[in-house]
Scaffold this motif. Structure first.
Motif, mmCIF file in Angstrom:
data_model
loop_
_atom_site.group_PDB
_atom_site.id
_atom_site.type_symbol
_atom_site.label_atom_id
_atom_site.label_comp_id
_atom_site.label_asym_id
_atom_site.label_seq_id
_atom_site.Cartn_x
_atom_site.Cartn_y
_atom_site.Cartn_z
ATOM 1 N N ASN A 99 -24.260 -5.692 -16.611
ATOM 2 C CA ASN A 99 -23.522 -4.424 -16.666
ATOM 3 C C ASN A 99 -23.229 -3.798 -15.309
ATOM 4 O O ASN A 99 -23.285 -2.579 -15.151
ATOM 5 C CB ASN A 99 -24.279 -3.407 -17.533
ATOM 6 N N HIS A 100 -22.924 -4.643 -14.326
ATOM 7 C CA HIS A 100 -22.512 -4.112 -13.026
ATOM 8 C C HIS A 100 -21.041 -3.694 -13.082
ATOM 9 O O HIS A 100 -20.287 -4.145 -13.936
ATOM 10 C CB HIS A 100 -22.716 -5.162 -11.930
ATOM 11 N N ALA A 101 -20.659 -2.856 -12.152
ATOM 12 C CA ALA A 101 -19.275 -2.375 -12.094
ATOM 13 C C ALA A 101 -18.318 -3.521 -11.767
ATOM 14 O O ALA A 101 -18.695 -4.480 -11.087
ATOM 15 C CB ALA A 101 -19.155 -1.276 -11.038
ATOM 16 N N GLN A 102 -17.082 -3.399 -12.236
ATOM 17 C CA GLN A 102 -16.073 -4.423 -11.979
ATOM 18 C C GLN A 102 -15.830 -4.614 -10.489
ATOM 19 O O GLN A 102 -15.529 -5.726 -10.032
ATOM 20 C CB GLN A 102 -14.749 -4.060 -12.677
ATOM 21 N N SER A 103 -16.000 -3.534 -9.727
ATOM 22 C CA SER A 103 -15.811 -3.618 -8.270
ATOM 23 C C SER A 103 -16.830 -4.554 -7.621
ATOM 24 O O SER A 103 -16.560 -5.128 -6.564
ATOM 25 C CB SER A 103 -15.922 -2.225 -7.644
ATOM 26 N N TYR A 149 -21.719 -9.492 -14.578
ATOM 27 C CA TYR A 149 -21.080 -8.986 -15.801
ATOM 28 C C TYR A 149 -22.109 -8.779 -16.905
ATOM 29 O O TYR A 149 -22.108 -7.763 -17.607
ATOM 30 C CB TYR A 149 -19.995 -9.964 -16.257
ATOM 31 N N ILE A 163 -18.083 -7.219 -9.304
ATOM 32 C CA ILE A 163 -17.807 -8.550 -9.851
ATOM 33 C C ILE A 163 -16.570 -9.186 -9.230
ATOM 34 O O ILE A 163 -16.534 -10.391 -8.974
ATOM 35 C CB ILE A 163 -17.635 -8.457 -11.390
ATOM 36 N N SER A 164 -15.562 -8.349 -8.944
ATOM 37 C CA SER A 164 -14.252 -8.845 -8.477
ATOM 38 C C SER A 164 -14.313 -9.755 -7.248
ATOM 39 O O SER A 164 -13.626 -10.783 -7.213
ATOM 40 C CB SER A 164 -13.321 -7.672 -8.192
ATOM 41 N N ALA A 216 -20.651 -14.016 -10.742
ATOM 42 C CA ALA A 216 -19.721 -13.158 -11.489
ATOM 43 C C ALA A 216 -20.197 -12.995 -12.935
ATOM 44 O O ALA A 216 -20.168 -11.894 -13.498
ATOM 45 C CB ALA A 216 -18.317 -13.757 -11.450
ATOM 46 N N GLU A 234 -15.260 -13.195 -8.456
ATOM 47 C CA GLU A 234 -14.199 -13.794 -9.260
ATOM 48 C C GLU A 234 -13.060 -14.276 -8.365
ATOM 49 O O GLU A 234 -12.489 -15.348 -8.591
ATOM 50 C CB GLU A 234 -13.676 -12.776 -10.280
#
Length: 234
Positions: free
Chosen positions: A47-51, A44, A53-54, A40, A57
């Motif tokens: 600079n990967h998308a939050q989708s 982050y 990373i989620s 995660a 997490e």
């Protein structure tokens, strides 16, 4: 025939013994938890998308909560181990007192951690949970510190004993091999503790360690724990 060969393979039996232990399952979950923490952080930072990373997490959070529930009541085991170490009057004083300190530290950590279960599961939120967690991390840090001191001292004593052994006879060779095995186990424990101590240190803000470092440290110590438990269930 192929199915039978797989089902009755010794590795399958070993695996079943491993996952039958609470420690074995916990170490696997811990590995996934801390590796997800590292991933995660890495995603982050790149600079990967939050989708992207989620999921990691969520894995970190949910596996952490699962392990917290698995630890409920485990503090009793450590209080008992501390009492046993206290009663072992014949032990080397350094080994004895560091064992007591380690077990009391872990017991206090587990007890305080257990006290935050209702808050962590959102069953009953209360404002003092974060303070309890900080005290839990202090106790964990104390327990790990005692374990590190014990491992370093024990390795020193083993080295002293090894130099006094003569390998000219069979008994000496056997004793030397036993000392080597004991030293290897201590080195694994020491490496695991040195990784683990980064977790409470970072949580308490005593050192500026990012989630990437803590995640990798936790992953390494967890894999060492998996290896150790796997060997115990042979």
């Amino acid at each position: 025939m192929v199915a039978d060969a797989l089902i009755y393979h010794p590795t399958v039996s070993h695996y079943l013994k491993f996952v039958a232990t609470t420690v074995g399952r916990d170490k696997v979950l811990r590995t996934l938890q801390y590796f997800s923490r590292f991933l995660a952080w890495y995603l982050y930072r790149t600079n990967h998308a939050q989708s992207s990373i989620s999921p990691f997490e969520t894995t970190k959070k949910q596996f952490g909560l699962t392990r917290k529930l698995m630890r409920v009541g485990k503090f009793v085991e450590h209080f008992k181990a501390a009492a046993v170490a206290s009663d072992a009057k014949t032990l080397d004083p350094v080994i004895r007192y560091t064992a007591i300190g380690r077990q009391l530290g872990y017991a206090a950590y587990m007890l305080l951690d257990n006290a935050t279960v209702l808050d962590a599961t959102s069953i009953h939120k209360f404002s003092s949970s974060q303070q309890l967690l900080r005290e839990a991390y202090r106790a964990w840090f104390t327990g790990i510190s005692c374990s590190i001191i014990s491992s370093i001292y024990s390795l020193y004593r083993l080295r002293e004993r090894a130099t006094a052994i003569s390998e000219k006879d069979g008994e000496g060779v056997v004793e030397k091999k036993k000392l080597d095995r004991d030293a290897n186990a201590l080195k694994i424990q020491l490496a695991s503790d040195l990784c683990d101590i980064a977790i409470p240190t970072a949580a308490l803000g005593w050192a500026k360690l990012d989630d990437g470092f803590v995640g990798l440290a936790g992953t390494v110590s967890s894999l060492l724990g998996v290896y150790t438990q796997w060997k115990k269930t042979v």
